[in-house]
Motif scaffolding. Structure first.
Motif, PDB file in Angstrom:
ATOM      1  N   GLY A 413      50.699  39.551  31.332  1.00 20.70           N
ATOM      2  CA  GLY A 413      51.913  40.050  30.545  1.00 20.70           C
ATOM      3  C   GLY A 413      51.628  41.390  29.903  1.00 20.70           C
ATOM      4  O   GLY A 413      52.805  42.305  29.714  1.00 20.70           O
ATOM      5  N   ILE A 416      52.140  44.341  32.384  1.00 22.88           N
ATOM      6  CA  ILE A 416      53.612  44.394  33.007  1.00 22.88           C
ATOM      7  C   ILE A 416      54.682  45.375  32.271  1.00 22.88           C
ATOM      8  O   ILE A 416      54.565  45.132  30.818  1.00 22.88           O
ATOM      9  CB  ILE A 416      54.298  43.255  33.127  1.00 22.88           C
ATOM     10  N   MET A 422      61.432  43.637  34.830  1.00 19.98           N
ATOM     11  CA  MET A 422      59.943  43.419  34.457  1.00 19.98           C
ATOM     12  C   MET A 422      60.051  42.510  33.381  1.00 19.98           C
ATOM     13  O   MET A 422      58.955  41.939  33.100  1.00 19.98           O
ATOM     14  CB  MET A 422      59.287  44.580  34.597  1.00 19.98           C
ATOM     15  N   ALA A 425      59.486  38.878  34.045  1.00 20.36           N
ATOM     16  CA  ALA A 425      58.282  38.660  34.593  1.00 20.36           C
ATOM     17  C   ALA A 425      57.288  38.500  33.324  1.00 20.36           C
ATOM     18  O   ALA A 425      56.513  37.545  33.497  1.00 20.36           O
ATOM     19  CB  ALA A 425      57.631  39.907  35.444  1.00 20.36           C
ATOM     20  N   ARG A 426      57.504  39.470  32.471  1.00 20.63           N
ATOM     21  CA  ARG A 426      56.529  39.103  31.231  1.00 20.63           C
ATOM     22  C   ARG A 426      56.936  37.904  30.460  1.00 20.63           C
ATOM     23  O   ARG A 426      55.944  37.082  29.743  1.00 20.63           O
ATOM     24  CB  ARG A 426      56.894  40.634  30.228  1.00 20.63           C
ATOM     25  N   CYS A 429      55.403  35.192  32.065  1.00 19.19           N
ATOM     26  CA  CYS A 429      53.867  34.977  31.666  1.00 19.19           C
ATOM     27  C   CYS A 429      53.860  34.378  30.098  1.00 19.19           C
ATOM     28  O   CYS A 429      52.796  33.566  30.026  1.00 19.19           O
ATOM     29  CB  CYS A 429      53.140  36.320  31.754  1.00 19.19           C
ATOM     30  N   ARG A 484      53.711  45.273  24.233  1.00 19.93           N
ATOM     31  CA  ARG A 484      52.608  44.802  25.334  1.00 19.93           C
ATOM     32  C   ARG A 484      51.097  44.455  24.507  1.00 19.93           C
ATOM     33  O   ARG A 484      50.543  43.487  24.934  1.00 19.93           O
ATOM     34  CB  ARG A 484      52.389  45.799  26.207  1.00 19.93           C
TER      35      ARG A 484
END
Length: 528
Positions: A413, A416, A422, A425-426, A429, A484
């Protein structure tokens, strides 16, 4: 011929009776077994008695959830609206009511609205949460020791529930923010050990083959408590004070109407040198389960020999050292010292990940009540999966696997980018990450409890609970690092924690030792 000669005659019934009476009074001819052996062979490992006891005691987990998670709703930042217009608008930093602005739901809706905890005062929301977990950290150690010593598991649980109710009700009356923060500290002091006390009291009367699955089932009560909290908060959305009162009263009811009707742990009785009370509980378990304990059976600690003439000499010599243990005793033994250090580090890292990922839920722009319910229900499959695999693969491989699963997906994660689709997608995760760490976080209760003997079990669990609370304090500080970077921290924590588990021993189907000496002897026999 002496008048006593017939009494000593081998063919005399009176003589045989006299011999049996003498053997009974001295302990001769009686079989001495450990509690695990008595449960497995005679009383039953998980029958009707253990089921009732487990459900009643584990309900305390729901109380801990109420006191811990109530801050999500009590300290939320409500929407603002234009006075008379009804439309959401404006910046609350100017204060409620300034230039025609007001809090939706009124100033009593939350502590943020009542005391203006926004902008420059926003840190106070996090401070109240931090001091609560600081109180949990202190209380876990204090009551962990008391429950291993004179107060016992049952007595300690009753005390903390009464204190929870008292401090929670006083919180509902807090006149200022600082009084509120102080009362949250005190509530944390009594809340931090509720789960540990309930877990130990619920699982110690369970046999070794059933203990793992039973222990994992306890955490459904915590998730259920979070879901119930969302329902209560939805019914009382305009008063944080009523919410605190509503979530505190169940603790008082539990202390008065439930705790008096559950049994103290037979293991605690035994290490406190009260074998008759321990045997009484084991016989009650057997009777409720439709089984029977032989009349010639007595209980022994695992550092006593079976043929030790009742164990009187050993009991007298070891009474001072085994009747009450402390964290100092854990550090005196090289075996338990290493286990405790590793358990503290692993629990701290797991807590950082679990609470850190959980805090991201409040940043979702969805209905808060629905989100909290969904979040609590999402953890339940992790409990089920762990319960099914716990006694098949063992504690150690499962702990390693779930921590590494969480760590790897959190690390992914962090790699990404956060633009467009996206983000989904994180988020995925993060979901896998919290799934894995929820399984780990709760598995650690069972694993840690089995790593230490009865005499210091709650003291050790209290210490690891303190480490977990420290991780809970650190987690919010990690979340504010950006989008992030927190994932990178959570990923590293999960991977390092999983690697540390490699250095712990497996405990599946191993005896639940009562004393430090018993544990040391058991480890020596394994090495041989």
């Amino acid at each position: 011929m002496s008048t006593t000669e017939p009494l000593l005659s081998a063919g005399s019934n009176d003589g045989e009776a006299w011999k049996k009476q003498k053997q009974k009074s001295s302990g001769e001819g009686r079989r001495r077994v450990s509690i695990d052996e008595a449960l497995s062979a005679h009383a039953g490992e998980f029958g009707r008695w253990q089921l009732r006891h487990f459900v009643l005691v584990s309900a305390a987990w729901a109380l801990e959830a109420l006191h811990t998670m109530v801050i999500i709703f009590a300290d939320r930042e409500p929407a603002t609206s234009c006075a008379g217009a009804g439309a959401v608008c404006g910046d609350p930093c100017a204060g409620a009511g300034a230039a025609g602005w007001e809090w939706a739901g009124g100033a009593a809706a939350s502590t943020v609205a009542e005391w203006g905890l926004v902008c420059g005062e926003r840190y106070k929301v996090g401070l109240a949460q931090a001091v609560f977990f600081a109180g949990c950290m202190i209380g876990a150690g204090v009551f962990g020791h008391l429950s291993d010593s004179f107060l016992g598991r049952k007595g300690s649980l009753q005390v903390v529930c009464v204190l929870n109710a008292a401090f929670g009700l006083l919180t509902a009356l807090a006149p200022t923010y600082w009084a509120y923060a102080a009362l949250r500290l005190l509530t944390g002091f009594s809340t931090g050990s509720v789960g540990v006390l309930a877990f130990v009291l619920a699982t110690e009367p369970v046999g070794p083959a059933r203990r793992g699955a039973a222990g994992m089932s306890a955490f459904y009560f915590f998730s259920g408590g979070i879901a119930a909290l969302a329902g209560v908060a939805a019914l009382l959305p305009r008063s944080w004070r009523l919410l605190y009162a509503a979530t505190s009263l169940p603790s008082l009811v539990f202390a008065v109407a439930v705790v008096p009707f559950v049994s103290e742990s037979p293991r605690w009785y035994l290490v406190r040198r009260r074998p008759d009370d321990a045997l009484r509980v084991v016989r009650a378990i057997a009777a409720a389960n439709g089984r029977a304990v032989p009349e010639d059976l007595t209980l022994k600690l695992d550092d006593e020999d079976e043929d030790d003439d009742g164990g009187a000499a050993a009991a007298a010599a070891a009474a001072a050292s085994t009747s009450s243990g402390s964290i100092v005793d854990v550090f005196r033994s090289p075996t338990t010292r290493v286990r405790l250090v590793l358990s503290v580090l692993i629990n701290l890292l797991a807590s950082v990940v679990y609470y850190g990922l959980s805090l991201n839920v409040v940043n979702l722009k969805t209905n808060l009540y629905v989100t909290v319910v969904v979040n609590s229900l999402a953890e339940m499959p992790a409990y089920l999966l762990t319960a099914l695999l716990l006694d098949r693969f063992g504690r150690k491989p499962l702990a390693i696997g779930t921590m590494l699963l969480s760590g790897v997906f959190c690390t992914a994660g962090s790699l990404i980018p956060g633009a467009g689709t996206m983000r989904l997608a994180r988020m995925a995760c993060g979901v896998v990450g919290i799934f894995g760490m929820a399984a780990t976080y709760n598995l650690l209760f069972i694993y840690t409890a089995e790593l230490f003997p009865t005499v210091v079990r709650n003291a050790a669990l209290g210490c690891t609970a303190q480490a977990a609370q420290m991780g809970a304090i650190v987690a919010p500080l990690v979340v504010v690092l950006g989008e992030r970077l927190p994932f990178a921290v959570f990923g590293a924590s999960g991977i390092v924690g999983g690697l540390l588990v490699f250095y712990l021993p497996e405990t599946m189907n191993k005896p639940l030792y009562d004393t430090m000496a018993g544990l040391e002897e058991g480890e020596k026999s394994v090495i041989k």
